[in-house]
Design an enzyme around this catalytic site. Structure first.
Site, short mmCIF file in Angstrom:
data_model
loop_
_atom_site.label_atom_id
_atom_site.label_comp_id
_atom_site.label_asym_id
_atom_site.label_seq_id
_atom_site.Cartn_x
_atom_site.Cartn_y
_atom_site.Cartn_z
N CYS A 128 24.93 18.78 -41.76
CA CYS A 128 23.54 19.48 -41.75
C CYS A 128 22.70 18.32 -42.18
O CYS A 128 22.68 17.93 -43.17
CB CYS A 128 23.40 20.61 -42.63
SG CYS A 128 24.71 21.85 -42.33
N CYS A 142 6.24 16.05 -48.18
CA CYS A 142 6.13 16.99 -47.39
C CYS A 142 4.92 17.72 -47.36
O CYS A 142 4.31 18.05 -48.68
CB CYS A 142 7.13 18.09 -47.28
SG CYS A 142 7.15 19.55 -46.28
N CYS A 166 9.94 24.07 -53.87
CA CYS A 166 10.37 22.72 -53.37
C CYS A 166 10.31 21.55 -53.99
O CYS A 166 8.90 21.35 -54.26
CB CYS A 166 10.19 22.81 -51.79
SG CYS A 166 10.86 21.40 -51.25
N CYS A 205 5.43 24.88 -50.29
CA CYS A 205 6.50 25.73 -50.53
C CYS A 205 6.82 25.88 -52.23
O CYS A 205 7.18 24.74 -52.70
CB CYS A 205 7.99 25.59 -49.93
SG CYS A 205 7.52 25.40 -47.96
N CYS A 257 20.49 29.32 -38.06
CA CYS A 257 20.93 29.50 -39.10
C CYS A 257 19.80 29.77 -39.83
O CYS A 257 18.94 29.03 -40.24
CB CYS A 257 21.57 27.99 -39.80
SG CYS A 257 21.61 27.85 -41.45
N CYS A 302 24.02 20.48 -37.44
CA CYS A 302 22.81 21.48 -37.75
C CYS A 302 21.65 20.61 -38.40
O CYS A 302 22.18 19.45 -38.61
CB CYS A 302 23.34 22.14 -39.05
SG CYS A 302 22.25 23.25 -39.60
N ARG A 310 26.31 32.18 -46.19
CA ARG A 310 26.87 31.19 -46.90
C ARG A 310 26.14 31.13 -48.34
O ARG A 310 24.87 31.56 -48.31
CB ARG A 310 26.02 29.78 -46.20
CG ARG A 310 26.00 28.46 -47.15
CD ARG A 310 25.85 27.09 -46.34
NE ARG A 310 26.37 27.26 -44.74
CZ ARG A 310 25.70 26.96 -43.84
NH1 ARG A 310 24.37 26.69 -43.84
NH2 ARG A 310 26.31 26.70 -42.71
N1 SAM Z 1 11.50 21.25 -44.21
C1 SAM Z 1 12.30 22.18 -43.52
C2 SAM Z 1 12.17 23.82 -43.88
O1 SAM Z 1 11.50 23.95 -44.96
O2 SAM Z 1 12.31 24.50 -42.98
C3 SAM Z 1 13.88 21.86 -44.12
C4 SAM Z 1 14.21 21.64 -45.55
S1 SAM Z 1 13.98 22.92 -46.76
C5 SAM Z 1 14.30 22.15 -48.19
C6 SAM Z 1 15.62 24.12 -46.43
C7 SAM Z 1 15.52 25.38 -47.25
O3 SAM Z 1 15.96 24.98 -48.52
C8 SAM Z 1 14.30 26.14 -47.60
O4 SAM Z 1 13.88 26.93 -46.62
C9 SAM Z 1 14.56 26.96 -48.50
O5 SAM Z 1 15.20 28.14 -48.36
C10 SAM Z 1 15.86 25.94 -49.44
N2 SAM Z 1 15.18 25.29 -50.55
C11 SAM Z 1 14.18 24.40 -50.93
N3 SAM Z 1 14.40 24.22 -52.21
C12 SAM Z 1 15.27 25.23 -52.83
C13 SAM Z 1 15.28 25.43 -54.46
N4 SAM Z 1 14.69 24.88 -55.39
N5 SAM Z 1 16.27 26.44 -54.53
C14 SAM Z 1 16.83 27.01 -53.68
N6 SAM Z 1 16.63 26.82 -52.21
C15 SAM Z 1 15.75 25.89 -51.88
FE1 SF4 Z 2 8.48 20.77 -46.93
FE2 SF4 Z 2 10.19 21.81 -49.05
FE3 SF4 Z 2 8.55 23.45 -47.46
FE4 SF4 Z 2 10.69 22.39 -46.39
S1 SF4 Z 2 11.03 23.60 -48.13
S2 SF4 Z 2 8.79 22.56 -45.60
S3 SF4 Z 2 10.81 20.33 -47.25
S4 SF4 Z 2 7.79 21.82 -48.91
#
Ligand code: SAM
Ligand code: SF4
Ligand code: DTB
Length: 332
Positions: free
Chosen positions: A111, A67, A74, A71, A202, A142, A274
């Protein structure tokens, strides 16, 4: 205003559809003695939901890793060295076959998540076919695909998408400490497009990222004060991932986590709250307290998108001990 007055105003305001939450009122509720907070949360929960039913959702990563966003939490960001192997968008028929298995195991909502900044036009046909195929199985659908413009949201709505997940993740103030490749305002723009298209929202966030109590409260104030509170509010407890900037973050104190759930329930009485990521690190007792505080939805299955989840056996044993049953589709 003294705290008692503020609190009454706050609790009163949960009943008016158009009233806005102030940070002060939210903090007064958050800081109540724990038993009072839980009692109020459970009372509001019972006014709006069956207290012994929890909705089950199942996640599938339809496009993993690589990606472009950064973030800090992530595993899927190409900016971090988490060791995750990136993959291409999954084939439509495989997604539908996985959804069928999840439905047969009791999940009512499917989802699908992709590690994208936003979907590319060339991916939209496949994504639309996934929504149509999963919908045809009789499940709620979702998706979480990153940022959407209004045209994309309308296309997904037309395909039958029920929910779109897009989290604000934390407070506006703390946001830039965690993510630099898009802004808090970008997130709100996508939420507006989703809402305007008629898809249910959501939206929630993550706690335990080193933020302060005020950030958790502000995050919930932003969510509760959206033009409509989100239908679903995922509260994720950070799963620290090695190789990411937050891989060594100090875990949130469990009672503080339960307070966050209770506050979400009180501020958004009609939303599904949730209990999302992080359950493998929670004791059964902590999860039981979260359900008492008003959490009424979980992700089931051994994996979330890339990280571990407790798995069906553990969850059904916990539900049995607590006398909790899965929510029927029609009650959602
Ligand atoms: N890429 C898309 C986005 O960021 O909108 C969708 C997937 S993203 C992985 C969905 C959500 O998962 C993130 O917004 C975050 O809140 C949660 N998430 C991701 N990694 C996480 C982690 N290590 N621990 C807890 N929540 C996490
Ligand atoms: Fe990409 Fe992870 Fe951020 Fe979603 S949460 S935008 S998958 S880096
Ligand atoms: C949400 O708020 N939590 C889910 C879902 N929305 C897509 C994702 C949790 C991801 C946890 C980390 C992982 O599996 O990589």
């Amino acid at each position: 205003m003294n705290v008692e007055l503020q609190l009454n105003a706050a609790l009163g305001s949960t009943r008016g559809a158009s009233s806005q939450w102030s940070r002060e009122a939210a903090q007064a509720v958050h800081d109540l003695p724990f038993n009072d907070l839980l009692f109020r949360a459970q009372t509001i929960h019972r006014e709006n939901f069956d207290p012994n039913r929890v909705q089950l959702s199942r996640l599938l990563s339809i496009k993993t890793g690589g990606c472009p966003e950064d973030c800090g939490y992530c595993s899927q960001s190409s900016h971090h060295q988490s060791g995750l192997k990136a993959s291409k968008l999954m084939e439509v028929q495989r997604v539908i076959a996985e959804a069928r298995k999840a439905r047969d195991a009791g999940a009512t909502r499917y989802c699908m998540g992709a590690a994208w900044r936003s979907p590319k036009e060339r991916d939209m046909d496949a994504v639309v076919a996934m929504v149509e195929g999963v919908k045809a199985l009789g499940m709620e659908t979702c998706m979480t695909l990153g940022m959407l413009d209004l045209g994309q949201a309308l296309r997904l709505k037309q395909a039958g998408l029920d929910y779109y997940n897009h989290n604000i993740d934390t407070s506006e103030r703390y946001y830039s400490e965690v993510i630099s490749t898009r802004t808090f305002a970008d997130r709100l723009d996508t939420l507006a497009n989703v809402r305007d298209s008629g898809i249910k929202v959501c939206c929630g966030g993550i706690v335990g990222m080193g933020e302060e109590k005020a950030d958790r409260i502000d995050m919930l104030v932003t969510l509760a004060n959206l033009p409509e509170p989100p239908d679903s509010v995922p509260i994720n407890m950070l799963i620290p991932i090695e190789g990411t900037p937050l891989g060594e973050a100090e875990p949130i104190e469990p009672i503080e986590f339960v307070r966050t759930i209770a506050l979400a329930r009180i501020m958004m009485p009609k939303s599904h709250v949730r209990l999302s990521a992080g359950r493998t690190a929670m004791s059964d007792e902590m999860q039981a307290l979260c359900f008492f505080a008003g959490a009424n939805s979980i992700f089931v299955g051994d994996t979330l998108l890339t990280a571990e989840n407790p798995g069906e056996d553990k969850d059904s044993a916990l539900f049995r001990r607590l006398g909790i049953k899965p929510m029927e589709r029609d009650a959602q």
